[in-house]
Design a protein around this motif. Structure first.
Motif: not given
Length: 235
Positions: A59-69
């Protein structure tokens, strides 16, 4: 050079050898670290392994951070292009690269403190403690001015900084009051004392930069000549 690890400083303590010598040590929670990306010369121009440490709340991670992993479906995704492999893990709070050989390393692989089993000494990189705005005595270890003989209410002041008619300015690099600390720094050739595989703890001799809880980057030392033995190793 073997790959390093990311970790978090837990604090300082002391241990004793069988001869009764005291060893000041820093305890670091090193790993486990997930391989988020493998960079190659053909695609990126250099070889490196990108590691991530400590899960971050989704919930604290941006979409780019989630899409990176992990893979995220998107209508804007270009058709016909193969996606880079994903680690399939949670977003990470601390990410760093290690420029080492990528042979045998795959995305999604996990490294733990066991990578330091045969390592004698390490280099630790982190941000030092931030001390805010500090005067010249604290920041640069100036001695200050005299307490008497015409010196009044300026005992901790910097003193004169200007030049004469030439060059009529303060020279660049003059040591003056200013922001102190919170700078990236590295301590080198710190001896490994204990490698605790069960709890992912790395105990090294001496101090490392940063306050308790600071994120650190640990790698086998590159100091030459390389140390041949470690009399402080306990386990």
């Amino acid at each position: 050079m073997s790959i390093g690890l990311l970790g978090q400083k837990l604090g300082m303590s002391q241990l004793y050898t069988e001869q009764g010598e005291v060893i000041p040590v820093t305890v670091i929670k090193a790993g486990p670290c997930d391989v988020l990306q493998v960079k190659t010369v053909e695609r990126d121009g250099y070889e490196a392994v990108q590691l991530g440490f400590k899960d971050k709340r989704v919930s604290l991670a941006g979409k780019c951070e989630r899409g990176h992993v992990a893979k995220i479906d998107s209508k804007r995704q270009a058709k016909g292009l193969a996606l880079a492999p994903k680690a399939g893990c949670n977003p990470k709070s601390f990410i760093r690269e290690f420029r080492v050989s990528v042979e045998g390393v795959e995305v999604g692989q996990q490294f733990n403190v066991e990578v330091f089993n045969d390592v004698i000494a390490v280099d630790v990189t982190a941000n030092s403690k931030g001390r805010g705005y500090a005067g010249a005595m604290k920041r640069h270890n100036f001695s200050g001015q005299r307490m008497t003989h015409g010196v009044k209410k300026c005992h901790r002041h910097l003193g004169g900084t200007g030049c004469s008619s030439y060059p009529s300015r303060v020279l660049k690099g003059k040591r003056m009051p200013g922001h102190y600390g919170n700078a990236r720094c590295t301590v080198r050739n710190q001896k490994v004392v204990v490698v605790d595989k069960e709890n992912n703890l790395l105990v090294i001799r001496g101090a490392v930069p940063g306050p308790t809880g600071a994120y650190v980057s640990i790698r086998p030392t590159n100091k030459l000549p390389a140390p041949k033995h470690n009399k402080w190793r306990l386990a």
